[in-house]
Structure formats: C-alpha cells, structure tokens
Motif scaffolding. Sequence first.
Motif, PDB file in Angstrom:
ATOM      1  N   HIS A  76      20.239 -20.325  -8.663  1.00  0.00           N
ATOM      2  CA  HIS A  76      19.396 -19.175  -8.354  1.00  0.00           C
ATOM      3  C   HIS A  76      18.931 -18.416  -9.601  1.00  0.00           C
ATOM      4  N   THR A  77      19.657 -18.510 -10.714  1.00  0.00           N
ATOM      5  CA  THR A  77      19.272 -17.779 -11.927  1.00  0.00           C
ATOM      6  C   THR A  77      18.360 -18.578 -12.841  1.00  0.00           C
ATOM      7  N   GLY A  78      18.439 -19.900 -12.771  1.00  0.00           N
ATOM      8  CA  GLY A  78      17.616 -20.715 -13.660  1.00  0.00           C
ATOM      9  C   GLY A  78      18.028 -22.168 -13.673  1.00  0.00           C
ATOM     10  N   ILE A  79      17.657 -22.817 -14.769  1.00  0.00           N
ATOM     11  CA  ILE A  79      17.934 -24.242 -14.940  1.00  0.00           C
ATOM     12  C   ILE A  79      18.912 -24.385 -16.103  1.00  0.00           C
ATOM     13  N   ARG A  80      19.887 -25.261 -15.921  1.00  0.00           N
ATOM     14  CA  ARG A  80      20.936 -25.396 -16.930  1.00  0.00           C
ATOM     15  C   ARG A  80      21.216 -26.869 -17.176  1.00  0.00           C
ATOM     16  N   TRP A  81      21.369 -27.224 -18.447  1.00  0.00           N
ATOM     17  CA  TRP A  81      21.757 -28.575 -18.843  1.00  0.00           C
ATOM     18  C   TRP A  81      23.203 -28.483 -19.276  1.00  0.00           C
ATOM     19  N   HIS A  82      24.095 -29.107 -18.501  1.00  0.00           N
ATOM     20  CA  HIS A  82      25.529 -29.069 -18.787  1.00  0.00           C
ATOM     21  C   HIS A  82      25.908 -30.360 -19.514  1.00  0.00           C
ATOM     22  N   ASP A  83      26.214 -30.225 -20.794  1.00  0.00           N
ATOM     23  CA  ASP A  83      26.550 -31.366 -21.642  1.00  0.00           C
ATOM     24  C   ASP A  83      27.559 -30.892 -22.690  1.00  0.00           C
ATOM     25  N   PRO A  84      28.858 -30.858 -22.326  1.00  0.00           N
ATOM     26  CA  PRO A  84      29.872 -30.299 -23.219  1.00  0.00           C
ATOM     27  C   PRO A  84      29.943 -30.947 -24.598  1.00  0.00           C
ATOM     28  N   ARG A  85      29.614 -32.237 -24.709  1.00  0.00           N
ATOM     29  CA  ARG A  85      29.684 -32.908 -26.005  1.00  0.00           C
ATOM     30  C   ARG A  85      28.303 -33.146 -26.602  1.00  0.00           C
ATOM     31  N   GLY A  86      27.319 -32.464 -26.107  1.00  0.00           N
ATOM     32  CA  GLY A  86      25.955 -32.658 -26.592  1.00  0.00           C
ATOM     33  C   GLY A  86      25.286 -31.338 -26.899  1.00  0.00           C
ATOM     34  N   ARG A  87      24.095 -31.142 -26.342  1.00  0.00           N
ATOM     35  CA  ARG A  87      23.298 -29.940 -26.583  1.00  0.00           C
ATOM     36  C   ARG A  87      23.014 -29.222 -25.259  1.00  0.00           C
ATOM     37  N   PRO A  88      23.970 -28.439 -24.774  1.00  0.00           N
ATOM     38  CA  PRO A  88      23.747 -27.728 -23.514  1.00  0.00           C
ATOM     39  C   PRO A  88      22.747 -26.580 -23.702  1.00  0.00           C
ATOM     40  N   PHE A  89      22.078 -26.203 -22.609  1.00  0.00           N
ATOM     41  CA  PHE A  89      21.171 -25.055 -22.666  1.00  0.00           C
ATOM     42  C   PHE A  89      21.038 -24.434 -21.282  1.00  0.00           C
ATOM     43  N   THR A  90      20.550 -23.198 -21.263  1.00  0.00           N
ATOM     44  CA  THR A  90      20.279 -22.473 -20.031  1.00  0.00           C
ATOM     45  C   THR A  90      18.945 -21.766 -20.186  1.00  0.00           C
ATOM     46  N   ILE A  91      18.096 -21.867 -19.176  1.00  0.00           N
ATOM     47  CA  ILE A  91      16.797 -21.196 -19.181  1.00  0.00           C
ATOM     48  C   ILE A  91      16.668 -20.437 -17.866  1.00  0.00           C
ATOM     49  N   ARG A  92      16.324 -19.167 -17.950  1.00  0.00           N
ATOM     50  CA  ARG A  92      16.092 -18.379 -16.735  1.00  0.00           C
ATOM     51  C   ARG A  92      14.722 -18.723 -16.164  1.00  0.00           C
ATOM     52  N   TRP A  93      14.603 -18.611 -14.853  1.00  0.00           N
ATOM     53  CA  TRP A  93      13.336 -18.949 -14.194  1.00  0.00           C
ATOM     54  C   TRP A  93      12.178 -18.113 -14.735  1.00  0.00           C
ATOM     55  N   GLN A  94      12.422 -16.858 -15.086  1.00  0.00           N
ATOM     56  CA  GLN A  94      11.370 -15.963 -15.559  1.00  0.00           C
ATOM     57  C   GLN A  94      10.759 -16.429 -16.880  1.00  0.00           C
ATOM     58  N   GLU A  95      11.467 -17.276 -17.621  1.00  0.00           N
ATOM     59  CA  GLU A  95      10.984 -17.742 -18.915  1.00  0.00           C
ATOM     60  C   GLU A  95      10.038 -18.937 -18.796  1.00  0.00           C
ATOM     61  N   LEU A  96       9.859 -19.454 -17.579  1.00  0.00           N
ATOM     62  CA  LEU A  96       9.050 -20.655 -17.383  1.00  0.00           C
ATOM     63  C   LEU A  96       7.784 -20.360 -16.588  1.00  0.00           C
ATOM     64  N   ALA A  97       6.704 -21.047 -16.949  1.00  0.00           N
ATOM     65  CA  ALA A  97       5.432 -20.923 -16.233  1.00  0.00           C
ATOM     66  C   ALA A  97       5.326 -21.978 -15.137  1.00  0.00           C
ATOM     67  N   GLU A  98       5.796 -23.185 -15.409  1.00  0.00           N
ATOM     68  CA  GLU A  98       5.795 -24.249 -14.412  1.00  0.00           C
ATOM     69  C   GLU A  98       6.740 -25.366 -14.831  1.00  0.00           C
ATOM     70  N   ILE A  99       7.111 -26.173 -13.848  1.00  0.00           N
ATOM     71  CA  ILE A  99       7.978 -27.331 -14.080  1.00  0.00           C
ATOM     72  C   ILE A  99       7.344 -28.529 -13.371  1.00  0.00           C
ATOM     73  N   VAL A 100       7.171 -29.605 -14.123  1.00  0.00           N
ATOM     74  CA  VAL A 100       6.577 -30.820 -13.578  1.00  0.00           C
ATOM     75  C   VAL A 100       7.605 -31.945 -13.665  1.00  0.00           C
ATOM     76  N   VAL A 101       7.777 -32.644 -12.563  1.00  0.00           N
ATOM     77  CA  VAL A 101       8.668 -33.798 -12.521  1.00  0.00           C
ATOM     78  C   VAL A 101       7.790 -35.049 -12.534  1.00  0.00           C
ATOM     79  N   HIS A 102       8.045 -35.941 -13.492  1.00  0.00           N
ATOM     80  CA  HIS A 102       7.298 -37.198 -13.608  1.00  0.00           C
ATOM     81  C   HIS A 102       8.210 -38.357 -13.242  1.00  0.00           C
ATOM     82  N   ARG A 103       7.641 -39.301 -12.507  1.00  0.00           N
ATOM     83  CA  ARG A 103       8.378 -40.525 -12.180  1.00  0.00           C
ATOM     84  C   ARG A 103       7.451 -41.688 -12.538  1.00  0.00           C
ATOM     85  N   LYS A 104       7.828 -42.436 -13.576  1.00  0.00           N
ATOM     86  CA  LYS A 104       7.039 -43.584 -14.026  1.00  0.00           C
ATOM     87  C   LYS A 104       7.733 -44.855 -13.566  1.00  0.00           C
TER      88      LYS A 104
END
Length: 187
Positions: A76-104
Amino acid sequence: MFDLGKRLRRNALIGALVLGPFGLLVLFGSITNNVDGPAAARVFSGIFGAALLGVAVLIALLWPVISRTQQLVLEHTGIRWHDPRGRPFTIRWQELAEIVVHRKWTPSRFGRSSAQVRVELYPAGHDFRKRHPDLEHLLREGEGRPHYRLTLGPNKTAATIVDEGLQRFQPRLRQGIREENQPPSAR
C-alpha cells in the motif's frame, strides 16, 4: 509479492536430488564392474555417472547463490525490491508517474513458450534521481524519456502477478502489460 528465485530453487533442488543419487549409482556400477558390454561401455558409464554427480555437487556448491532471496513487493505504501545480498530499494507510489510491465515472448521450445519480463518505472519528478542514487544501475536514458528498468527474468506469469498487484494497490500508475512477439497460442 513476486519471488524471482522460487522456481529456480525448486528446479535446482529437484535436479540435485535426482541427478546426485542416479550419478552415484551409475558411477558405482562402472567401478564395481556391474556394466555389461565392452570396456568402453564401463568407461562411458563411469564418465556419465561422474558428470551427473558433478552437476549435483555443483548445485550444492552454488546453493548460496541459487537460494538468494530476490522479491518484488507491491504494497500500500509503494514498491520494494527485497534483496538482502544485493541492491534493495523502496519507492513510494507518489514518486512515480507510471509503471509499465513488458512481456517479450521468446520462440517456443518443446511446445512451451516463455517470456522475458521487465518492469519500467517512470519517475514523477526531476529530483527522483537525486533521492534514489541506489537505482542508478537501473536507469535507462537513451530510450525516450528517462526511466528505471527492473528485469524479472524468464517467467511469463510474473507480468500477470505484477500487473494484478498494481491494479490492486495503485491503478493510477498502472499502464497494463505491453506484449512483444506474442505467439498465437498465448493470445
């Protein structure tokens, strides 16, 4: 939530549990002279058994890499990449203009089609890059307007899971799934 490593962990574990004992039996059979036929058959079965056992050992040695947690979490707060041994991040929904999902889609093999899935995040403001230096490795600038691309790999269901999560938590940002090279059987 979409777990990138779930399928890989399952397949690797099944592979190691099947190949290891089978390789050990074949190798043991060739060493104890339980292989019928010429000496070449014993040598071949020994090499084959060692190769199968080697794959199982390789999976066991690489298990820390294979079992690595990588999850895309939509909440509900945003999008989060959970990767303890990598590069985790969190982005709040308000910080984004749009999200596009591509399937090739990739050409089908053995009657099964697969697809590479990626999620493209378009920032809402010009200061997004300053606030999120941890996303620099995902930045794509030469493709129209700047955006951040997160590759989810070869899992055709990932696109549907992410799109449903966006529809549930943030339909305003959701642009749907953009299909590329879609095979007739998947339409």
